[in-house]
Design a protein around this motif. Structure first.
Motif, mmCIF file in Angstrom:
data_model
loop_
_atom_site.group_PDB
_atom_site.id
_atom_site.type_symbol
_atom_site.label_atom_id
_atom_site.label_comp_id
_atom_site.label_asym_id
_atom_site.label_seq_id
_atom_site.Cartn_x
_atom_site.Cartn_y
_atom_site.Cartn_z
ATOM 1 N N VAL A 139 0.851 -1.187 0.000
ATOM 2 C CA VAL A 139 0.000 0.000 0.000
ATOM 3 C C VAL A 139 0.887 1.238 0.000
ATOM 4 C CG1 VAL A 139 -0.193 -0.001 2.535
ATOM 5 C CG2 VAL A 139 -1.923 1.180 1.158
ATOM 6 N N ALA A 140 0.479 2.243 -0.756
ATOM 7 C CA ALA A 140 1.203 3.510 -0.864
ATOM 8 C C ALA A 140 0.241 4.657 -0.618
ATOM 9 C CB ALA A 140 1.867 3.632 -2.232
ATOM 10 N N GLY A 141 0.791 5.842 -0.477
ATOM 11 C CA GLY A 141 -0.018 7.024 -0.226
ATOM 12 C C GLY A 141 -0.624 7.595 -1.503
ATOM 13 N N PRO A 142 -1.240 8.780 -1.389
ATOM 14 C CA PRO A 142 -1.914 9.376 -2.541
ATOM 15 C C PRO A 142 -0.934 9.838 -3.612
ATOM 16 C CG PRO A 142 -1.897 10.893 -0.685
ATOM 17 C CD PRO A 142 -1.382 9.593 -0.172
ATOM 18 N N GLN A 143 -1.398 9.809 -4.851
ATOM 19 C CA GLN A 143 -0.630 10.371 -5.949
ATOM 20 C C GLN A 143 -0.910 11.866 -6.064
ATOM 21 O OE1 GLN A 143 -1.620 7.973 -9.365
ATOM 22 N NE2 GLN A 143 -0.419 6.223 -8.645
ATOM 23 N N ARG A 144 -0.314 12.507 -7.027
ATOM 24 C CA ARG A 144 -0.351 13.972 -7.118
ATOM 25 C C ARG A 144 -1.758 14.535 -7.070
ATOM 26 N NH1 ARG A 144 2.329 17.165 -12.128
ATOM 27 N NH2 ARG A 144 4.180 17.263 -10.773
ATOM 28 N N ASP A 145 -2.666 14.011 -7.861
ATOM 29 C CA ASP A 145 -4.017 14.586 -7.947
ATOM 30 C C ASP A 145 -5.032 13.872 -7.057
ATOM 31 O OD1 ASP A 145 -3.166 16.462 -9.804
ATOM 32 O OD2 ASP A 145 -3.510 15.110 -11.496
ATOM 33 N N ASP A 146 -4.562 13.000 -6.182
ATOM 34 C CA ASP A 146 -5.472 12.277 -5.291
ATOM 35 C C ASP A 146 -5.800 13.107 -4.062
ATOM 36 O OD1 ASP A 146 -5.394 10.093 -6.963
ATOM 37 O OD2 ASP A 146 -3.979 8.946 -5.729
ATOM 38 N N PRO A 147 -6.974 12.897 -3.456
ATOM 39 C CA PRO A 147 -7.228 13.456 -2.121
ATOM 40 C C PRO A 147 -6.194 12.935 -1.134
ATOM 41 C CG PRO A 147 -9.254 12.620 -3.100
ATOM 42 C CD PRO A 147 -8.136 12.157 -3.988
ATOM 43 N N SER A 148 -5.910 13.712 -0.102
ATOM 44 C CA SER A 148 -4.851 13.330 0.830
ATOM 45 C C SER A 148 -5.181 12.060 1.601
ATOM 46 C CB SER A 148 -4.585 14.466 1.814
ATOM 47 O OG SER A 148 -5.739 14.718 2.612
ATOM 48 N N GLY A 149 -6.434 11.673 1.679
ATOM 49 C CA GLY A 149 -6.805 10.465 2.400
ATOM 50 C C GLY A 149 -6.752 9.208 1.571
ATOM 51 N N ALA A 150 -6.331 9.310 0.309
ATOM 52 C CA ALA A 150 -6.337 8.137 -0.568
ATOM 53 C C ALA A 150 -5.209 7.181 -0.227
ATOM 54 C CB ALA A 150 -6.220 8.585 -2.027
ATOM 55 N N LEU A 151 -5.482 5.905 -0.417
ATOM 56 C CA LEU A 151 -4.490 4.845 -0.277
ATOM 57 C C LEU A 151 -4.458 4.061 -1.587
ATOM 58 C CD1 LEU A 151 -5.400 3.586 3.300
ATOM 59 C CD2 LEU A 151 -3.378 4.927 2.672
ATOM 60 N N ARG A 152 -3.263 3.889 -2.112
ATOM 61 C CA ARG A 152 -3.096 3.185 -3.385
ATOM 62 C C ARG A 152 -2.490 1.800 -3.129
ATOM 63 N NH1 ARG A 152 -5.319 5.038 -8.278
ATOM 64 N NH2 ARG A 152 -5.533 7.300 -8.152
ATOM 65 N N ARG A 183 -15.078 5.850 6.169
ATOM 66 C CA ARG A 183 -15.000 5.327 4.809
ATOM 67 C C ARG A 183 -13.544 5.284 4.384
ATOM 68 N NH1 ARG A 183 -18.977 9.511 1.975
ATOM 69 N NH2 ARG A 183 -17.326 10.805 2.881
ATOM 70 N N VAL A 184 -13.228 4.291 3.563
ATOM 71 C CA VAL A 184 -11.856 4.079 3.125
ATOM 72 C C VAL A 184 -11.775 4.371 1.632
ATOM 73 C CG1 VAL A 184 -9.949 2.437 3.021
ATOM 74 C CG2 VAL A 184 -11.612 2.291 4.880
ATOM 75 N N LEU A 185 -10.805 5.200 1.249
ATOM 76 C CA LEU A 185 -10.633 5.587 -0.148
ATOM 77 C C LEU A 185 -9.474 4.783 -0.723
ATOM 78 C CD1 LEU A 185 -11.675 7.490 -2.353
ATOM 79 C CD2 LEU A 185 -10.038 9.203 -1.535
ATOM 80 N N LEU A 186 -9.788 3.831 -1.580
ATOM 81 C CA LEU A 186 -8.791 2.911 -2.115
ATOM 82 C C LEU A 186 -8.739 2.971 -3.629
ATOM 83 C CD1 LEU A 186 -9.422 -0.331 0.010
ATOM 84 C CD2 LEU A 186 -7.632 1.380 0.347
ATOM 85 N N GLY A 187 -7.546 2.751 -4.148
ATOM 86 C CA GLY A 187 -7.351 2.636 -5.580
ATOM 87 C C GLY A 187 -6.208 1.693 -5.853
ATOM 88 N N GLY A 188 -5.962 1.448 -7.128
ATOM 89 C CA GLY A 188 -4.857 0.602 -7.523
ATOM 90 C C GLY A 188 -3.674 1.438 -7.964
ATOM 91 N N PRO A 189 -2.694 0.817 -8.573
ATOM 92 C CA PRO A 189 -1.520 1.559 -9.032
ATOM 93 C C PRO A 189 -1.846 2.431 -10.240
ATOM 94 C CG PRO A 189 -1.405 -0.715 -9.757
ATOM 95 C CD PRO A 189 -2.604 -0.620 -8.863
ATOM 96 N N GLY A 190 -0.990 3.373 -10.518
ATOM 97 C CA GLY A 190 -1.200 4.228 -11.679
ATOM 98 C C GLY A 190 -2.341 5.204 -11.468
#
Length: 270
Positions: A139-152, A183-190
């Motif tokens: 798991v990594a933190g947010p990317q440039r344009d992601d909300p600060s609470g995002a987890l990748r 609530r959990v904000l999740l995404g994948g890579p890229g």
């Protein structure tokens, strides 16, 4: 010339003689039809499998201490996921008096992910617990344009086993890895889209619904400052200084541990 005495012909079998072979054939066909070979040896089928209790004795929970803090992680038990108690090393305290920042949130997420990737303790295994979270997941933190609470995650959430995704969502939901609404904000890579997940009763009892339980995060915002800007401004917790929890439990003192609220806590059995 007088005819000699008649030669005796072959004796005709009686009714009883003809019935014996027929009866033997019928018995043979019946035995072959049921597929069971006769045996005189008793067969021990063993004990019936015990039903999982999904209860971990309280004396098996590691005690917390100055360097450890209690948390709940969700493991698989039967056809659902249940919370068990663990202790983890909390992230280092930050300077802000408010909620943990993105770096702390990421440390919390990684600590919980590591717990889910660990082999369940003997007492947990005996109670029927297991984990579906794969070892290679990161798991990594947010990317440039992601909300600060995002987890990748290193894999797309919907590519994970449904039980594994449900474990992650619920384990994160009651810590500062989630927003103020749990609530959990999740995404994948890229640049894959982000999705918001909630640890609902439906998800806990039917983890196979996890891949379709997330709501698509609108694009075009960065989460704002203090929960007022960007596409996610209304959520507050995704801003740069958003509050980590509506009840203030996720503070610098304990950003990892469970808060009170309506979390599905389980009291270990004695």
């Amino acid at each position: 010339m007088r005819p000699g005495p008649a030669r005796p012909g072959p004796a005709r079998p009686g009714l009883a003689g003809r019935a014996l072979p027929v009866l033997a054939l019928l018995l043979l066909a019946a035995t072959a039809g049921c597929g069971i070979r006769g045996t005189t040896v008793p067969v021990d089928a063993g004990e019936a499998p015990a039903r999982a209790s999904c209860d971990v004795p309280s004396d098996s929970v590691p005690p917390d201490g100055p360097a450890r803090t209690p948390v709940q992680v969700f493991l698989v038990c039967g056809s659902q996921i249940e919370a068990v108690y663990r202790t983890v090393r909390p992230p280092a305290k930050h300077d802000s008096a408010d909620s943990p920042d993105a770096a702390d949130r990421l440390r919390i997420a990684r600590a919980l992910l590591g717990e889910l990737q660990e082999e369940p303790a003997p007492a947990e295994q005996e109670a029927g617990f297991s984990s579906a979270v794969p070892d290679g997941l990161a798991v990594a933190g947010p990317q440039r344009d992601d909300p600060s609470g995002a987890l990748r995650l290193s894999r797309l959430p919907d590519e994970l086993a449904p039980f594994a995704l449900a474990q992650l969502v619920c384990s994160y939901s009651y810590t500062a890895a989630a927003d103020e609404h749990r609530r959990v904000l999740l995404g994948g890579p890229g640049g894959n889209p982000l999705r918001r997940y909630e640890c609902t009763e439906e998800l806990r009892t039917h983890p196979d619904s996890a891949p379709t339980s997330g709501s698509l995060q609108p694009t075009g915002g960065t989460g704002g400052t203090g929960g007022t800007g960007g596409a996610d401004g209304a959520d507050g917790a995704d801003g740069a200084d958003g509050k980590g929890s509506a009840d203030g439990k996720h503070s610098a003192d304990n950003p990892v541990g469970p808060d009170s609220g309506d979390e599905p806590s389980r009291t270990p059995s004695s």
